[in-house]
Design a protein around this motif. Structure first.
Motif, short mmCIF file in Angstrom:
data_model
loop_
_atom_site.label_atom_id
_atom_site.label_comp_id
_atom_site.label_asym_id
_atom_site.label_seq_id
_atom_site.Cartn_x
_atom_site.Cartn_y
_atom_site.Cartn_z
N GLU A 9 0.83 -1.20 0.00
CA GLU A 9 0.00 0.00 0.00
C GLU A 9 0.87 1.26 0.00
O GLU A 9 0.56 2.23 -0.68
N ASP A 10 1.95 1.23 0.77
CA ASP A 10 2.87 2.38 0.80
C ASP A 10 3.50 2.61 -0.57
O ASP A 10 3.60 3.75 -1.04
N ARG A 11 3.94 1.51 -1.21
CA ARG A 11 4.53 1.65 -2.54
C ARG A 11 3.53 2.23 -3.53
O ARG A 11 3.87 3.10 -4.33
N ALA A 12 2.29 1.75 -3.46
CA ALA A 12 1.25 2.26 -4.36
C ALA A 12 0.97 3.73 -4.07
O ALA A 12 0.81 4.54 -4.98
N GLU B 225 3.01 5.92 -2.84
CA GLU B 225 4.17 6.72 -3.24
C GLU B 225 4.43 6.64 -4.74
O GLU B 225 5.35 7.27 -5.23
N GLY B 226 3.64 5.85 -5.45
CA GLY B 226 3.79 5.75 -6.89
C GLY B 226 4.92 4.87 -7.34
O GLY B 226 5.27 4.87 -8.51
#
Length: 63
Positions: free
Chosen positions: A51-54, A56-57
């Motif tokens: 979710e964090d990666r998504a 942050e793009g």
């Protein structure tokens, strides 16, 4: 009654015999949930990392 997982002893504990230190995870509603504490924590961490990666793009950078 609440259940706790002791990461040092790898045992499930109850409110009556719970260690009073930072070595316990919980509380959990069932003994089975407490027994599965490490696996649940790992699954949650992987989910939150994705979710964090998504957010942050970073998933867009894989191409």
């Amino acid at each position: 009654m609440a259940y706790w997982y002791n990461i040092q002893t790898k045992q499930v504990e109850t409110d009556e015999n719970r260690s009073r230190n930072d070595d316990v995870m919980g509380p959990y509603e069932t003994e089975a949930e407490a027994s599965n504490a490490i696996a649940s924590a790992q699954q949650n961490t992987e989910k939150w990392d994705a979710e964090d990666r998504a957010w942050e793009g970073e998933d867009d950078l894989e191409d």
